[in-house]
Design a protein around this motif. Sequence first.
Motif, PDB file in Angstrom:
ATOM      1  N   PRO A 202      -1.771   5.651   3.266  1.00 40.55           N
ATOM      2  CA  PRO A 202      -2.344   5.155   2.001  1.00 40.55           C
ATOM      3  C   PRO A 202      -3.860   5.098   1.986  1.00 40.55           C
ATOM      4  CG  PRO A 202      -0.491   3.799   2.675  1.00 40.55           C
ATOM      5  CD  PRO A 202      -0.792   4.707   3.830  1.00 40.55           C
ATOM      6  N   ASP A 203      -4.484   4.756   3.128  1.00 38.88           N
ATOM      7  CA  ASP A 203      -5.939   4.675   3.147  1.00 38.88           C
ATOM      8  C   ASP A 203      -6.567   6.044   2.947  1.00 38.88           C
ATOM      9  OD1 ASP A 203      -4.783   5.409   5.542  1.00 38.88           O
ATOM     10  OD2 ASP A 203      -6.323   4.517   6.791  1.00 38.88           O
ATOM     11  N   VAL A 204      -6.030   7.060   3.622  1.00 38.68           N
ATOM     12  CA  VAL A 204      -6.544   8.423   3.469  1.00 38.68           C
ATOM     13  C   VAL A 204      -6.303   8.922   2.051  1.00 38.68           C
ATOM     14  CG1 VAL A 204      -6.350  10.808   4.286  1.00 38.68           C
ATOM     15  CG2 VAL A 204      -6.211   8.918   5.918  1.00 38.68           C
ATOM     16  N   LEU A 205      -5.105   8.672   1.531  1.00 36.47           N
ATOM     17  CA  LEU A 205      -4.769   9.137   0.185  1.00 36.47           C
ATOM     18  C   LEU A 205      -5.657   8.476  -0.867  1.00 36.47           C
ATOM     19  CD1 LEU A 205      -1.390   9.988  -1.283  1.00 36.47           C
ATOM     20  CD2 LEU A 205      -2.673   8.219  -2.461  1.00 36.47           C
TER      21      LEU A 205
ATOM     22  N   SER B  92       0.821  -1.210   0.000  1.00 38.14           N
ATOM     23  CA  SER B  92       0.000   0.000   0.000  1.00 38.14           C
ATOM     24  C   SER B  92       0.857   1.263   0.000  1.00 38.14           C
ATOM     25  CB  SER B  92      -0.927   0.004   1.223  1.00 38.14           C
ATOM     26  OG  SER B  92      -1.808  -1.100   1.182  1.00 38.14           O
ATOM     27  N   TYR B  93       1.964   1.249   0.694  1.00 40.02           N
ATOM     28  CA  TYR B  93       2.810   2.435   0.783  1.00 40.02           C
ATOM     29  C   TYR B  93       3.535   2.702  -0.540  1.00 40.02           C
ATOM     30  CZ  TYR B  93       1.898   2.348   5.773  1.00 40.02           C
ATOM     31  OH  TYR B  93       1.278   2.388   6.986  1.00 40.02           O
ATOM     32  N   TYR B  94       3.977   1.649  -1.185  1.00 39.29           N
ATOM     33  CA  TYR B  94       4.607   1.789  -2.495  1.00 39.29           C
ATOM     34  C   TYR B  94       3.599   2.322  -3.513  1.00 39.29           C
ATOM     35  CZ  TYR B  94       6.654   0.326  -6.962  1.00 39.29           C
ATOM     36  OH  TYR B  94       7.122   0.297  -8.254  1.00 39.29           O
ATOM     37  N   LEU B  95       2.390   1.771  -3.504  1.00 38.87           N
ATOM     38  CA  LEU B  95       1.347   2.220  -4.428  1.00 38.87           C
ATOM     39  C   LEU B  95       0.931   3.658  -4.136  1.00 38.87           C
ATOM     40  CD1 LEU B  95      -0.856  -0.998  -4.468  1.00 38.87           C
ATOM     41  CD2 LEU B  95       0.558  -0.158  -6.344  1.00 38.87           C
ATOM     42  N   ALA B  96       0.885   4.025  -2.855  1.00 36.53           N
ATOM     43  CA  ALA B  96       0.512   5.389  -2.488  1.00 36.53           C
ATOM     44  C   ALA B  96       1.516   6.386  -3.041  1.00 36.53           C
ATOM     45  CB  ALA B  96       0.414   5.519  -0.970  1.00 36.53           C
ATOM     46  N   GLN B  97       2.796   6.047  -2.990  1.00 39.57           N
ATOM     47  CA  GLN B  97       3.809   6.953  -3.533  1.00 39.57           C
ATOM     48  C   GLN B  97       3.676   7.079  -5.041  1.00 39.57           C
ATOM     49  OE1 GLN B  97       6.298   8.789  -1.622  1.00 39.57           O
ATOM     50  NE2 GLN B  97       6.071   9.806  -3.611  1.00 39.57           N
ATOM     51  N   ARG B  98       3.397   5.970  -5.725  1.00 44.06           N
ATOM     52  CA  ARG B  98       3.182   6.022  -7.177  1.00 44.06           C
ATOM     53  C   ARG B  98       1.976   6.890  -7.525  1.00 44.06           C
ATOM     54  NH1 ARG B  98       2.576   0.729 -10.378  1.00 44.06           N
ATOM     55  NH2 ARG B  98       2.337   2.316 -11.988  1.00 44.06           N
ATOM     56  N   ALA B  99       0.883   6.707  -6.785  1.00 45.43           N
ATOM     57  CA  ALA B  99      -0.326   7.488  -7.051  1.00 45.43           C
ATOM     58  C   ALA B  99      -0.078   8.974  -6.781  1.00 45.43           C
ATOM     59  CB  ALA B  99      -1.479   6.982  -6.192  1.00 45.43           C
ATOM     60  N   ALA B 100       0.644   9.281  -5.707  1.00 50.28           N
ATOM     61  CA  ALA B 100       0.941  10.680  -5.383  1.00 50.28           C
ATOM     62  C   ALA B 100       1.819  11.316  -6.453  1.00 50.28           C
ATOM     63  CB  ALA B 100       1.620  10.766  -4.019  1.00 50.28           C
ATOM     64  N   ASP B 101       2.776  10.564  -6.971  1.00 51.37           N
ATOM     65  CA  ASP B 101       3.646  11.090  -8.027  1.00 51.37           C
ATOM     66  C   ASP B 101       2.848  11.372  -9.298  1.00 51.37           C
ATOM     67  OD1 ASP B 101       5.785  10.925  -6.319  1.00 51.37           O
ATOM     68  OD2 ASP B 101       6.513   9.007  -7.110  1.00 51.37           O
ATOM     69  N   LEU B 102       1.943  10.450  -9.648  1.00 56.63           N
ATOM     70  CA  LEU B 102       1.112  10.664 -10.829  1.00 56.63           C
ATOM     71  C   LEU B 102       0.184  11.858 -10.640  1.00 56.63           C
ATOM     72  CD1 LEU B 102       0.077   7.045 -11.908  1.00 56.63           C
ATOM     73  CD2 LEU B 102       1.314   8.716 -13.287  1.00 56.63           C
TER      74      LEU B 102
END
Length: 531
Positions: free
Chosen positions: A382-385, A355-365
């Motif tokens: 990640p849950d909030v994001l 979840s943390y890796y995916l959250a960083q990818r989503a934030a970068d996009l």
Amino acid sequence: MDDDRILERERIQIEQIRELDFEELQVEEIDDFRDSDEEDDLASFRVNSHMTLSGNLGADELTFNPALASLHTYLGEVEDTQNRIAFVDGGTVLKIPLFYLEGVVLFPEATLPLRIVQHSFLAAVERALNQDNAPCTIGVIRVYREGAQFKYASVGTTADIRQYRRLGDGSFNVITRGQQRFRLKRRWTDVEGFPCGEVQIVEEDVPLRTPRDAFGKLVPISNLRGRCHTSTMALSAPLRDTDEQSVTYSEESFESALSLSEKRLHYSAVDSIMDDWTSSDDDQAVSSRSIGCLSSGKDCEKEDWQSAKGETSVSQGKAHKQNRLTSFRENTDLTRFRMAPRAFWPFWVYGMYDSYYLAQRAADLWKQIVGVPNMEAIVNKPDVLSFFIASKIPVSESIRQELLEIDGVSYRLQREIKLLESFDRVRCKHCQTVIARRSDMLVMSSDGPLGAYVNPYGFVHEIMTFYKANDIALRGRPVKKDSWFPGYAWTIANCSTCETQLGWLFTATNKKLKPSSFWAVRSSQVADDIR
């Protein structure tokens, strides 16, 4: 963000609103043609849409403050509610008033303004403010048309009534905030005429780094006990230093526990690695054997001649292979190889569910495509994001309902990443005409590129904003009253192909205010296909 920080931020923003109110605003005619200077102003605003009111653009120019739109000042002053309900445990069943909203999908932490004018819903608000089991709490469910019938979503979100104001005519202006997802168990109509429902709060999973931690920390092969199944390799816990001696097993005990088919695979893998290891040292091996023959006085040439003629017995061949295997096992490099931690899958597989890796990818996009607001403050949540992106991503309401119904933070983030990567065009839901493109997007609210607003008649609209739109026809003249964006007048905008109302054109009523105009498109009128 706690309540004190929210109040302080709102106080600052209200002062900025008052500063804007001091400006002399004059209603202008809408000009369908923009000159090159206005296009440059809009492009500049897209890059700097996070700016607040300031004199950075010159003493005679004002840049719209996106924080103003998020305050919903068109509702007037509102009062804070008391004794609001705290978060409840997952699985809790509540009986609360329900609000069925067409064209709206509410997510946790998202703001939802309401104007209550119907008598039945006025009673629903009164009930919510005074109920004991869930004070100041309502449930919000998306309703949609399927042919001539209305359909109700099975997953919704509880909304916490944060502020409200009772007007002279008895109506309510209400500002709510999404709290927790729920599943609708049953619904009915109260004796006072408003809908109620029995809802069960969704048990949200906790974002974990377990897949990434597991990679590189699995038990070495020499320490594996029992059969070598995929589940055993994937779920084995890392050993502690104090346990190393007590749980160390020999290669023989490991091999003896394998089935016949597993032994074949195991020996095949060892032989393959052994061949690679020995083949690189062939020359050195020959040289070493020659030196050994000379020192021992053996006839090496005769030995080689017999081998070349195939006179070496089968038993000698097996013994030679066994010697090679023994030498290979005793080699220091092989020992380190066997003792090295193993991961059954490559790292990218674990990353798909981290979840943390995916959250960083989503934030970068998000930063690359949208930009505002900045995700750095919540990238470690990640849950909030995931809920924030779902509530603000400029896609159709049906796709956002799909995001609301996804259980699991990692699965929701995966879907959002695909949407951000594929988001390019916005089409009319009815005729598929291309209305706008991703490059035309303009963030006019500090909440993000999509937000919910309510009109004087109680209809809530979720809109996405663009600085440029195509194939849209205007109807009527600009109206300044009840504008969602202070300093702008609105004009109804229809699709020029199918004449469906797509949204509005907002035009600055002050020549000094930038951008001079922008478009607001209703998410309920956007096609699901966003490519």
